[in-house]
Design an enzyme around this catalytic site. Sequence first.
Site, short mmCIF file in Angstrom:
data_model
loop_
_atom_site.label_atom_id
_atom_site.label_comp_id
_atom_site.label_asym_id
_atom_site.label_seq_id
_atom_site.Cartn_x
_atom_site.Cartn_y
_atom_site.Cartn_z
CB THR A 151 -0.84 0.03 1.30
OG1 THR A 151 -1.65 -1.12 1.32
CG2 THR A 151 -1.67 1.29 1.41
N GLY A 205 -3.26 -6.64 5.69
CA GLY A 205 -4.37 -5.94 6.31
C GLY A 205 -5.10 -6.77 7.35
N1 GLY Z 1 -2.46 -3.31 3.50
C1 GLY Z 1 -3.28 -3.46 2.38
C2 GLY Z 1 -4.19 -4.59 2.42
O1 GLY Z 1 -4.00 -5.53 3.18
O2 GLY Z 1 -5.13 -4.58 1.67
#
Ligand code: GLY
Length: 317
Positions: A151, A205
């Site tokens: 990200t 995430g």
């Molecule tokens: N950090 C981005 C995701 O897990 O979508």
Amino acid sequence: MTYGMIATWRMAYDGVASMTEALKNGEGAGTALVEAIKKVEDYPFYKSVGYGGFPNEECILEMDAAYMDGDTFDIGAVAGIQDVKNPIAVAEALSHERFNSFLVGAGATKFAKQAGFDCRNMVTARAKRLWELRLEEIQKHNLSPYDGHDTVGAVALDLNKKMVAGTSSSGLFMKKSGRVGDSPLSGSGFYVDSEIGGATATGLGEDLMKGCLSYEIVRLMGTGMHPQAAADQVVYGFSDLLEKRKGKAGAFSLVCMNKNGEWGVATNVEFSFAVATEKEAAEIYLAYPAENKTTRIEVADKAWLDAYEARIKKPVD
Ligand code: GLY
């Protein structure tokens, strides 16, 4: 009065460098952050953000983004948005809405189209081919499809002491349709308070959202802790906790900056980031987890930068 910007990954460098110059000349933190993230979204060779991002398991690019204003705590966010050139700009626009400020899926795409945001097919021929090759590899070797998730997250501070944070991501590679990561989630993917500082995350995430790590770093900076100490305590503390409770921790990294332009970074894997402040010219650094829950940080050398450039532009087929 000072200014600065910090952002995740080498891919953020160009935006950090140009927009920190703009901040120096009086640009607002909001515009600077959105323009810096747009540069990443528009560059076709970054395979985890915006145009050229790696699609989901159905070969559809679903993107997540968020924007937070550290003066007002206004937040705008989108999740699973499709065919929109700059999700960060949509998130910023939504941050001005009193209601309906976090939109998902078809509703987010419809809002962006109706509001006149630039739309396009976001899946490049290169991303589609890489997706096909990856699918073949996964099937052939019975691999986990979930590998890599970079990200772009940024925190900016302007001369008027305003701070903002933002994220943009195409999420986990080969994700299920409808899967949402930490990037659009306040407290997990980002958090900012202009009277303290801001933080933002990249990584898995599903694990980042278990700890609300961005909020936790800001909270610790609010007790007077230096950003580096806050980042170290939160990232290594939570990584260890996940190891203890679940037996494993996904890869994750966080960057942060306080209201004085001091910054920090912590990571449980090798991680690149870009930062520039009134005192420090724009630079790309590499960070590594080190002894005693600390972070080793070094300037990325030419060999690393050349290898990176070759890797992201490696011909397919
Ligand atoms: N950090 C981005 C995701 O897990 O979508």
